[in-house]
Every structure is written in C-alpha cells, then in structure tokens.
Design a protein around this motif. Structure first.
Motif, PDB file in Angstrom:
ATOM      1  N   UNK A   1       0.813  -1.223   0.000  1.00  0.00           N
ATOM      2  CA  UNK A   1       0.000   0.000   0.000  1.00  0.00           C
ATOM      3  C   UNK A   1       0.844   1.271   0.000  1.00  0.00           C
TER       4      UNK A   1
ATOM      5  N   UNK B   1       0.615   3.889  -3.143  1.00  0.00           N
ATOM      6  CA  UNK B   1      -0.723   4.463  -3.318  1.00  0.00           C
ATOM      7  C   UNK B   1      -0.973   5.512  -2.241  1.00  0.00           C
TER       8      UNK B   1
ATOM      9  N   UNK C   1       1.401   8.665  -2.649  1.00  0.00           N
ATOM     10  CA  UNK C   1       0.985   9.578  -3.717  1.00  0.00           C
ATOM     11  C   UNK C   1      -0.168  10.462  -3.258  1.00  0.00           C
ATOM     12  N   UNK C   2      -1.150   9.837  -2.587  1.00  0.00           N
ATOM     13  CA  UNK C   2      -2.286  10.621  -2.086  1.00  0.00           C
ATOM     14  C   UNK C   2      -1.836  11.641  -1.055  1.00  0.00           C
TER      15      UNK C   2
ATOM     16  N   UNK D   1      -0.089  14.473  -2.675  1.00  0.00           N
ATOM     17  CA  UNK D   1      -1.065  15.332  -3.357  1.00  0.00           C
ATOM     18  C   UNK D   1      -1.800  16.232  -2.379  1.00  0.00           C
TER      19      UNK D   1
ATOM     20  N   UNK E   1       8.693  10.610 -10.955  1.00  0.00           N
ATOM     21  CA  UNK E   1       7.520  11.497 -11.020  1.00  0.00           C
ATOM     22  C   UNK E   1       7.577  12.536  -9.914  1.00  0.00           C
ATOM     23  N   UNK E   2       8.011  12.129  -8.728  1.00  0.00           N
ATOM     24  CA  UNK E   2       8.066  13.069  -7.601  1.00  0.00           C
ATOM     25  C   UNK E   2       9.200  14.076  -7.795  1.00  0.00           C
TER      26      UNK E   2
ATOM     27  N   UNK F   1       8.075  16.458 -10.362  1.00  0.00           N
ATOM     28  CA  UNK F   1       6.983  17.281  -9.850  1.00  0.00           C
ATOM     29  C   UNK F   1       7.427  18.305  -8.817  1.00  0.00           C
TER      30      UNK F   1
ATOM     31  N   UNK G   1       8.629  17.771  -5.843  1.00  0.00           N
ATOM     32  CA  UNK G   1       8.198  17.405  -4.495  1.00  0.00           C
ATOM     33  C   UNK G   1       9.352  16.997  -3.584  1.00  0.00           C
TER      34      UNK G   1
ATOM     35  N   UNK H   1       9.974   8.521 -15.054  1.00  0.00           N
ATOM     36  CA  UNK H   1       8.979   9.079 -14.126  1.00  0.00           C
ATOM     37  C   UNK H   1       7.653   8.346 -14.122  1.00  0.00           C
TER      38      UNK H   1
ATOM     39  N   UNK I   1       3.288   3.750 -13.458  1.00  0.00           N
ATOM     40  CA  UNK I   1       2.060   3.680 -14.260  1.00  0.00           C
ATOM     41  C   UNK I   1       2.188   2.593 -15.328  1.00  0.00           C
TER      42      UNK I   1
ATOM     43  N   UNK J   1       1.770  -0.800 -13.780  1.00  0.00           N
ATOM     44  CA  UNK J   1       0.349  -1.051 -13.489  1.00  0.00           C
ATOM     45  C   UNK J   1      -0.351  -1.583 -14.728  1.00  0.00           C
TER      46      UNK J   1
ATOM     47  N   UNK K   1       1.526  -5.357 -15.722  1.00  0.00           N
ATOM     48  CA  UNK K   1       1.551  -6.465 -14.755  1.00  0.00           C
ATOM     49  C   UNK K   1       0.373  -7.447 -14.905  1.00  0.00           C
TER      50      UNK K   1
END
Lengths: 289, 438
Positions: free
Chosen positions: B74, B77, B80-81, B84, B101-102, B105, B107, B399, B403, B406, B409
C-alpha cells in the motif's frame, strides 16, 4: 409568521443541509470538475476539456469493466434476493433457534468486506487453500478466468444474504395476519398464499432491497480487490469501481477516473429511475384490511 | 470502498490541493522539540532506525524523529495521495519505480545541492540511479546488492546438486545445467522427482525454484543474463525483443511445462508465497536479495546457504536496486529534515541498519558492519557483492515506470499463468506499458 416558520425550518435543517452539501453535492461537483482536468496527483492540473471523455471512450478496458460489472450484478442480485427471501421465510416461521440464525446471517454483512475478502482468498487459494484441501482437488477458484467471477460473486452473495434477509423478515412481519388467514379460509395452499398474497405485499421491501442492492453491487470494490487484485485473470473481475481506483491511484490518471465515476453515477441514476417507475405501478404501501 | 468514498477522497484532494501545502516554518512544539516523521516500508529497518534516531536525538535534543511503517503493498498508493494532499511525511523512502515522477513534480529536496559534501560517501550506483536532471534527489538509504540464490542444504545434497555453478540456456539444452537440477529438486507427493516417469505436477510437495512474476529477483536478471533488455534508453519498454522473449519463455516453461516452480496462480498476487515455501522447507532454491536475508535467517529452521545467481548465456547479470530517503520539499521543517537526512547518510547514522543486519546500507563506510554482523552469524554474504559477478542490468527508470507497470503487470500475470502465449502477451504488455507512459 409563515416566513418565521420557514426560517426556523431551514435553521433546523441547516446541519443536515451542510452535510449533504459538503459530503454529497460538493464531491459530485469536484468529480465533474476533475473530469475536465489532466492531473497525475503530483504535478500541476491542466484543463483539457473533453479529452478525458474521448480517452475513456477509446479505452476498451472501461467498456470491458462495465460489461464485467453488469454480469456481476446479474449474478449477485437474483441470487442474494432469492436466497435472502428464502432465509427470511424460514426465519419468519418462528422455529427454535431463529433468533440465533438471524444474528449468524447478518454477521458477514457486519464484517469489513476487505477482511472477509482476505479470509476468503485464503480459503479459495489454489495451493494450501482450505476448500481445495477439503475437496481434495486443486481448483483455481480465483485465477481461472472461467471461475473467478462466479467465485467472487458467490462470496459477495454470502456476505449480503443476511442483510437482505433482515429486510424481508421485517417486510413479512408487516403483513397483517388477517390477510393470510383469509387466504387460508378461502382454500389457498402455501404456494398460492405466497404468490398471491405475500409476494405482492412484499413489493415495497423488494423495491428497497433491489435498489440498494443494485447500487451497492455496481459500486463493489473492497471484496473484489481483496480476492482478485488488478482485475483478476484476463481482467474478468475488473469491476467499474476497481477500474476507477486503478486509473486514479495506480495509473494516476485522475481526470479519466473522474469521467468513469461520472458515467457510473449517471448509469446508476438511470437504473434506479427505471426500477422506481416499474415498482411504482405495481406496489402498494397500504396494508390495512 | 464504495464510490462515495472515492468521491470523498476526490473532494479531500480538491480541498487540499486548493490550499498551499508549503507555509512558513512550523514553530517547534511547546517543549521546543521539532518532530520529523520518516516513512518506510520495512519493519526490520524501521527497528534499526528507531535505535539510530534515538542516538540522533541524543545528539540533537531539539529534534525528535518518528518512524512510520507502511506495508509495501500500500506504500506508494498512500504516499501519492499524501503528497497530493500535502500530508506526506517529512522524509520518505522511494524506489526507482516512483521517484522520477516526484522529482519531476518538484516534491523532493534537491540533495545534490543541499548536502553536496556527503555525496562522495554513498554507493556510486545508488547515487547514479537517483540522479535525474543533473541532481541527486535523496540520500541513498539501502542498496540491495546483487541477487543471489538461497538454498536448502539438505535438499541440494540429497539431489546431488551443486548450487554454486548452475547455468541456464534457452537455446542449447546441453549448456543448461539448471533445468535438470531444478527437476531433481522438485518432488511430488509420491516422492517422485520431476525428471522421473509418473511425476504428478498436481501434487508437488517440494519445488525446485521460485520462477515467477518477480521483477527484481527473477525476470530482470534472466533478461539481463540472456543479453536482453527491459527498457530502451528513452525509458520506453522494450521487452519484446528476441532475447528478452527467450528469457520470459524459459521462465514460463519452468512453471507450466516442467512444473519445477509454483504455479503463477499462487505467486502472481502473493509476493511472499515463494519465500514462505522456502521457509517451510517446501522449496530448494530461492532466488532473492539482501531484503530477504534477515527474514530467512529468522525464519528458516533448517541449514541453508547462499550461492551466486544462476548464470545465463551472458553470465551472471543482476539488477542492483537501491532505496533513497527523500526529503519532502513541501514540508515546513526543511532544516530539521536536512539534519536527519545528513545523519542517515553518515557512517554513524547508517551503521545501525548494517550493524543489526537489517539491510545493506548505501553508505559505503557503513557496509562493513553489515558484513561483520552476518559473518558473526556464520553467513557468507560475499555473493551480494563482486564475488557474485559484476555485470548488471539497468534498474527500472523513468517518471512513469509505476504507471507502466500497473498496465503491463496484469498481462504478465496471464503470461506466467500460461493463459496467453509468451510472444503475444509480451507484445500486449509492452503496448499497454508504453501507452501508460504517454
């Protein structure tokens, strides 16, 4: 005087109205707004108009998930309704131990669906799973594309039967005994009594059970996710709510996930309206004799 | 989770996204202590971190460090939330799948700029892996070293197999010593091995090997050892090329044709299945990394050993992955974060991880403690290093690798389950993965 009453009414309603606005209307508006954005949860949001709608329309996976969900609903709803009604009829006979069974039936519905899903995954595991050990055969309940959806549906039905039965028991108890006695005096057998008296008078309950059942089954996520993550073998358990989740939080395509959520919402409203119209012509809420 | 809950999450995201997460520095708590939170996914390392941060707080009494552990399943997931919504921890672990990606971005704190004097002390491969756009985006926390083969000593001795010198070859059976060995190591309920007549693949009680859809321990290495590649230099997926496809086919055959590995239905969704089978004495060879060393040492009740990777046509080629501790650029506690990160990147700070044997620190000077710990327990760790080979296949990069994975897989699941022909499945998976990158 009248305007003061109105003000008081709104004042009393204010807490509920706030709840509806903050937790129902606002989220719906936000989802519609997100459907017009490109956003990966990390970078900036970009307004893209209807690009997400086009992308979803061209993505075969969403159409497939709608079909999977429709099949899932078509298995679960009739099964849980018939089994729930059967259980309710048995419970309503007031046999010894009925109270205990009423509690037992409802227990799966009380438990967290995710936890139940994990437990059932252990039970249905192809290797070292309890069910396969019991029957002495190695059956891939959750990884065989043919068996996966029926297996997940069976677990869902098992979870929901008690909940459905509970409402039917309440509906059966609301039927005046005088009507049943009159039918008996008129010579009606058990089947005729059930078909001509009990079932028509259960329609308000049936309407409620079907409407809430269809909505919750269309939105099912937790148990399917726990049993067959990532949409299951060849995507046969890729239900819509799961697709929305994967799209939003794994592929991080929030805009496209929002479009899917809007489509599901519109679909559910339409189905509920059809159900409401159908039942409104055939249902009586007046059980007085 | 019902749709309403998804909508509520979306609403929360909206409300939180509308707010600026970065504000003026938070004032310290009433007792003058600033709390820095660190999010990790490994219980063993979290326990070592607790001890390390206790020492840190003794030296820096105005900073307290809170370690939050989330299961790996987990982790990203939730992270990322939280990123955000501006509620992510001050420091969090990242791996190659998600850091790009981070970093892109904005971050993450630019560690190359914030701690330039420390970079030379970190494992160069880790620094290279997490350098993007010319800067380093985190303090290398752990490095997995090379992938190895853990083996059950009694099983390999009984089968007369030498796990130190196994070779596999997808095109030349004469050069393949691994498959015959794996067959000898696989047994059914009647005690027949997989190379004997009458062997029943439906009642396997002992598996030879842990072939399966495991990126780091299995298929990346097999691809590399066959001279193939998983990604092109531009980060697009390129695993349909012939040598990569051969490697996948070999693995799929181990499972579905030769039955020397557990069925994919057991391993596709349960990432620990093979490890548990090995620990339960139901698997002879278990290919994995340093990240399972402590688990095996704690859980195995039998004599076991470590062998180098099974060699392929191109030799022993391993993916070498590292993990960074990244600083949250949106956190108002930047100064405290950098102090904690500097500590994690120091020999003393990282020594707790190595000294407890929890994982191999990516701080070069702290790695000896790891070797010493395991030597003290009679475990030979040299194959995690150069003794296990020096060739590597590039770790996942880009990055949007997360995705992409996902997307591919679920198709890999079908390929490994034998439901889809390998070539057809790989083509579909590659197309889906590359579509997700766009």
């Amino acid at each position: 005087m009248r305007s003061r009453d109105t003000r008081t009414a709104y004042l009393l309603l204010a807490p509920s109205l706030f709840g509806v606005a903050a937790f129902l209307v606002l989220p719906i508006l936000v989802v519609v707004w997100l459907a017009l954005q490109r956003w990966d949860l990390i970078g900036p949001r970009t307004f893209v108009g209807l690009d997400n709608v086009v992308a979803v329309a061209q993505d075969g996976r969403f159409a497939r998930s709608l079909l999977v969900t429709a099949v899932f609903v078509a298995i679960v709803i009739p099964a849980q309704t018939v089994l729930g009604l059967g259980a309710a009829l048995l419970l309503n006979r007031g046999l010894r131990g009925s109270a205990v069974f009423r509690v037992l039936y409802v227990l799966p519905w009380i438990c967290a669906p995710l936890a139940l899903g994990v437990v059932w995954r252990w039970i249905l595991a192809p290797t070292d799973g309890a069910l396969n050990a019991l029957i002495g055969h190695r059956i891939e309940w959750l990884s065989d594309p043919v068996l996966a959806l029926p297996s997940v549906a069976a677990v869902t039905v098992w979870t929901q039967v008690g909940y459905v039965a509970l409402f039917f028991v309440a509906g059966l108890r609301a039927i005046p005994s005088t009507l049943l006695e009159a039918a008996l005096l008129d010579g009606a057998g058990p089947w005729q009594t059930f078909r001509l008296i009990t079932l028509p008078l259960l329609r308000p309950t049936l309407f409620f059970v079907l409407v809430t059942g269809v909505i919750s089954t269309f939105q099912v996520f937790d148990s399917v996710y726990a049993l067959t993550p990532k949409g299951g073998p060849q995507g046969v358990t890729d239900v819509v709510a799961g697709r929305i989740y994967y799209e939003a939080f794994e592929s991080r395509a929030v805009g496209q996930a929002a479009v899917m959520a809007v489509v599901l919402f519109v679909l559910l409203v339409a189905i509920t309206l059809v159900q409401q119209r159908w039942f409104s012509r055939r249902t009586t809420y007046d059980l007085s004799t | 989770m019902r749709l309403r809950r998804l909508a509520a999450v979306a609403a929360a995201l909206f409300v939180l996204a509308a707010c600026s997460p970065a504000g003026p520095d938070d004032p310290p708590a009433a007792d003058g202590v600033t709390t820095v939170s660190v999010r990790v996914w490994d219980d063993q390392v979290a326990a070592a971190y607790e001890k390390s941060f206790a020492e840190f707080s003794r030296q820096n009494p105005d900073i307290r460090v809170q370690v939050n552990t989330t299961s790996y399943a987990d982790y990203f997931t939730g992270l990322t939330l939280d990123v955000a919504s501006g509620t992510a921890d001050d420091i969090y672990w990242l791996n190659a799948l998600y850091f790009g990606a981070l970093a892109d971005g904005g971050k993450l704190i630019d560690i190359g700029k914030a701690l330039p004097d420390e970079v030379g002390g970190w494992v160069p491969a880790a620094v290279q892996q997490y350098t993007r756009g010319g800067t380093l985006w985190g303090v290398p926390a752990l490095t997995d070293g090379r992938i190895v083969v853990y083996y059950n000593k009694a099983m390999v001795e009984a089968a007369g197999v030498d796990p130190q010198n196994l070779t596999w070859n997808p095109t030349d059976p004469a050069a393949d010593t691994f498959l015959p060995a794996a067959k000898k190591l696989t047994r059914d309920a009647a005690g027949r091995t997989a190379d004997q007549p009458g062997f029943d693949p439906g009642t396997v009680t002992q598996y030879g090997f842990n072939a399966g859809r495991d990126l780091q321990a299995i298929y990346y290495n097999f691809i590399g050892e066959n001279g193939g590649r998983f990604q092109a230099p531009d980060d697009t997926f390129a695993f349909t090329e012939p040598r990569s496809e051969q490697a996948f086919s070999y693995l799929v055959d181990l499972i579905n044709t030769h039955h020397v590995a557990p069925p994919a239905s057991a391993t596709n969704t349960n990432y620990d299945f093979s490890r548990d089978q090995f620990l339960q004495g139901k698997m002879a060879l278990f290919q994995s990394g340093t990240y399972n060393l402590k688990n095996i040492d704690d859980g195995a009740t039998f004599a076991w050993g470590i062998a180098p990777l099974v060699a392929g046509p191109a030799g022993r080629v391993s993916v070498v992955n590292s993990v960074i501790a990244a600083g949250n650029a949106d956190s108002p506690r930047r100064d405290a974060i950098l102090l904690v990160l500097r500590w994690l990147g120091s020999e003393q700070g990282a020594s707790f991880v190595g000294g407890e044997g929890a994982a191999l620190p990516a701080v070069t000077a702290a790695q000896q403690g790891y070797s010493d710990y395991w030597a003290g327990r009679g475990v030979d760790t040299r194959y995690f290093g150069a003794a296990g080979g020096t060739d590597t296949i590039p770790a996942p990069s880009g990055p949007k690798f997360g995705a992409g994975s996902t997307a591919f897989e679920p198709i890999f699941n079908d390929v490994f389950a034998g439901r889809v022909p390998v070539a057809e499945g790989l083509r579909a998976a590659q197309d889906a993965g590359n579509a997700a990158l766009r």
